[in-house]
Design an enzyme around this catalytic site. Structure first.
Site, PDB file in Angstrom:
ATOM      1  N   PRO A  76       0.831  -1.205   0.000  1.00 58.75           N
ATOM      2  CA  PRO A  76       0.000   0.000   0.000  1.00 58.75           C
ATOM      3  C   PRO A  76       0.865   1.255   0.000  1.00 58.75           C
ATOM      4  O   PRO A  76       1.970   1.274   0.566  1.00 58.75           O
ATOM      5  CB  PRO A  76      -0.800  -0.122   1.300  1.00 58.75           C
ATOM      6  CG  PRO A  76      -0.771  -1.574   1.634  1.00 58.75           C
ATOM      7  CD  PRO A  76       0.547  -2.079   1.143  1.00 58.75           C
ATOM      8  N   GLU A  77       0.365   2.300  -0.639  1.00 53.29           N
ATOM      9  CA  GLU A  77       1.090   3.559  -0.684  1.00 53.29           C
ATOM     10  C   GLU A  77       0.465   4.549   0.286  1.00 53.29           C
ATOM     11  O   GLU A  77      -0.504   4.228   0.988  1.00 53.29           O
ATOM     12  CB  GLU A  77       1.121   4.077  -2.124  1.00 53.29           C
ATOM     13  CG  GLU A  77       1.807   3.087  -3.048  1.00 53.29           C
ATOM     14  CD  GLU A  77       1.928   3.528  -4.497  1.00 53.29           C
ATOM     15  OE1 GLU A  77       1.826   4.740  -4.782  1.00 53.29           O
ATOM     16  OE2 GLU A  77       2.139   2.651  -5.363  1.00 53.29           O
TER      17      GLU A  77
ATOM     18  N   LYS B 253       4.433   5.359   4.787  1.00 58.45           N
ATOM     19  CA  LYS B 253       3.746   4.079   4.927  1.00 58.45           C
ATOM     20  C   LYS B 253       3.759   3.576   6.358  1.00 58.45           C
ATOM     21  O   LYS B 253       3.426   2.425   6.625  1.00 58.45           O
ATOM     22  CB  LYS B 253       4.383   3.066   3.972  1.00 58.45           C
ATOM     23  CG  LYS B 253       4.294   3.514   2.510  1.00 58.45           C
ATOM     24  CD  LYS B 253       5.088   2.645   1.567  1.00 58.45           C
ATOM     25  CE  LYS B 253       5.096   3.241   0.158  1.00 58.45           C
ATOM     26  NZ  LYS B 253       5.881   2.438  -0.790  1.00 58.45           N
TER      27      LYS B 253
ATOM     28  N   GLN C 254       4.608  -3.137   6.055  1.00 57.69           N
ATOM     29  CA  GLN C 254       5.454  -3.826   5.088  1.00 57.69           C
ATOM     30  C   GLN C 254       4.561  -4.551   4.064  1.00 57.69           C
ATOM     31  O   GLN C 254       3.572  -3.995   3.602  1.00 57.69           O
ATOM     32  CB  GLN C 254       6.427  -4.745   5.811  1.00 57.69           C
ATOM     33  CG  GLN C 254       7.349  -3.951   6.745  1.00 57.69           C
ATOM     34  CD  GLN C 254       8.217  -4.807   7.623  1.00 57.69           C
ATOM     35  OE1 GLN C 254       7.743  -5.723   8.292  1.00 57.69           O
ATOM     36  NE2 GLN C 254       9.514  -4.525   7.636  1.00 57.69           N
TER      37      GLN C 254
ATOM     38  N   ARG D  70      14.526   9.532   8.249  1.00 58.37           N
ATOM     39  CA  ARG D  70      14.944   9.684   6.853  1.00 58.37           C
ATOM     40  C   ARG D  70      13.845  10.244   5.957  1.00 58.37           C
ATOM     41  O   ARG D  70      14.089  10.507   4.777  1.00 58.37           O
ATOM     42  CB  ARG D  70      15.384   8.325   6.289  1.00 58.37           C
ATOM     43  CG  ARG D  70      16.537   7.682   7.017  1.00 58.37           C
ATOM     44  CD  ARG D  70      17.143   6.558   6.193  1.00 58.37           C
ATOM     45  NE  ARG D  70      16.165   5.532   5.847  1.00 58.37           N
ATOM     46  CZ  ARG D  70      15.943   4.433   6.555  1.00 58.37           C
ATOM     47  NH1 ARG D  70      16.607   4.247   7.685  1.00 58.37           N
ATOM     48  NH2 ARG D  70      15.060   3.542   6.163  1.00 58.37           N
TER      49      ARG D  70
ATOM     50  N   ASN E 257       4.718   3.262  -6.085  1.00 62.15           N
ATOM     51  CA  ASN E 257       4.906   2.865  -7.468  1.00 62.15           C
ATOM     52  C   ASN E 257       3.816   3.366  -8.413  1.00 62.15           C
ATOM     53  O   ASN E 257       4.096   3.894  -9.483  1.00 62.15           O
ATOM     54  CB  ASN E 257       5.024   1.333  -7.553  1.00 62.15           C
ATOM     55  CG  ASN E 257       5.935   0.902  -8.669  1.00 62.15           C
ATOM     56  OD1 ASN E 257       6.885   1.611  -9.002  1.00 62.15           O
ATOM     57  ND2 ASN E 257       5.666  -0.241  -9.254  1.00 62.15           N
TER      58      ASN E 257
ATOM     59  N   ARG F  78      11.523  -1.724 -10.035  1.00 65.06           N
ATOM     60  CA  ARG F  78      10.068  -1.749  -9.933  1.00 65.06           C
ATOM     61  C   ARG F  78       9.468  -1.283 -11.256  1.00 65.06           C
ATOM     62  O   ARG F  78      10.045  -0.470 -11.968  1.00 65.06           O
ATOM     63  CB  ARG F  78       9.581  -0.874  -8.776  1.00 65.06           C
ATOM     64  CG  ARG F  78      10.144  -1.331  -7.430  1.00 65.06           C
ATOM     65  CD  ARG F  78       9.658  -0.487  -6.279  1.00 65.06           C
ATOM     66  NE  ARG F  78       8.235  -0.678  -6.035  1.00 65.06           N
ATOM     67  CZ  ARG F  78       7.549   0.016  -5.127  1.00 65.06           C
ATOM     68  NH1 ARG F  78       8.155   0.932  -4.402  1.00 65.06           N
ATOM     69  NH2 ARG F  78       6.259  -0.218  -4.940  1.00 65.06           N
TER      70      ARG F  78
END
Length: 275
Positions: free
Chosen positions: A2-3, A53, A70, A125, A169, A262
């Site tokens: 999932p985004e 995420k 994840q 990050r 993606n 990807r």
């Protein structure tokens, strides 16, 4: 995986289930967390945030439950007396007023103090979150000009959560298509007007995907795709998952390539890279 839009929508559902309520019972599968479960009993859930995420459940005692689904993690919402029928492994269970939020199959889970979250190795990050923070197109434009991003190909850059958090993606393919940019182009290669358009689309396409449950296509193109017999998996997108089909804009055939290991979908005519 999932985004950002899917994680933010999941957070909204969890907030509706347990947000603003006091925890009656907490359970964790992992021993290092299980010993802390009792400290959450009697504590109010104050907010459900997302960072890319990752999910952040905030409590009134300034603790924060961090989780990252994840590939396999999933939250299930249910009544106390109606547990879900699933073969998944339960990892977290939060109960309040007969309502339960249960996390299954995830392995990246931890409890933090709110003022120490910036030390989390993943969160530290990340760039600003497109859906849980007040990120404007001007903010994204400024970040595109930063030294660490300005000369990177956009096919790779739009997956870098350090630029902004939440892109993934399908969003990458859709944003580049609407911006009419080739994946190998860099922010340094395009005009200021193109950079402004790109920044606006990064924000706009992501928010549309959130508001419309993953639909990034335009209404006119959706109607055209449905009339052509495309499935929802195809018509919800302008270009993603549409390899071999005609481009809505120019009629050329959509192609698929691999970028950063990807799949990326693009139109060779609309996204030729020619200024």
């Amino acid at each position: 995986m999932p985004e950002g839009p899917e994680i933010r929508r999941a957070a909204d559902r969890i907030e509706k289930q347990i947000g603003g309520r006091v925890i009656d019972d907490a359970w964790f599968a992992f021993p290092e967390l299980a010993s802390q479960a009792s400290a959450l009993v009697g504590i109010q859930v104050t907010a459900i945030d997302t960072r890319g995420k990752a999910m952040l459940i905030r409590f009134a005692n300034q603790q924060v439950l961090y989780s990252h689904n994840q590939l396999y993690g999933v939250w299930k919402l249910h009544r106390t007396d109606q547990p879900p029928a699933t073969q998944r492994s339960l990892r977290v269970r939060l109960e309040t007023e007969g309502r339960v939020a249960s996390l299954y199959s995830a392995s990246d889970i931890s409890l933090w103090q709110a003022d120490e979250l910036d030390q989390h190795p993943f969160l530290a990050r990340l760039g600003p979150d497109l859906l849980s923070e007040h990120v404007t197109a001007a903010d994204v434009l400024t970040r595109l000009a930063l030294k660490q991003f300005y000369r990177r190909s956009m096919g790779a850059l739009l997956l870098d959560q350090g630029l902004v958090a939440g892109l993934g993606n399908y969003l990458r393919s859709e944003i580049l298509f609407f911006a009419q940019l080739h994946p190998r182009q860099r922010p340094a290669d395009i005009t200021h007007d193109q950079q402004v358009m790109l920044a606006g689309l990064i924000v706009g396409v992501t928010r549309q995907a959130y508001e419309l449950a993953g639909v990034t296509n335009t209404q006119a193109w959706i109607e055209q795709a449905i009339a052509s017999g495309e499935s929802r998996r195809q018509w919800r997108f302008a270009v993603f998952e549409r390899a071999g089909l005609s481009c809505h804009r120019c009629g050329d055939i959509i192609e698929r390539m691999m970028v950063s290991s990807r799949r990326l979908y693009w139109c060779p005519t609309c996204q030729s890279g020619i200024k």
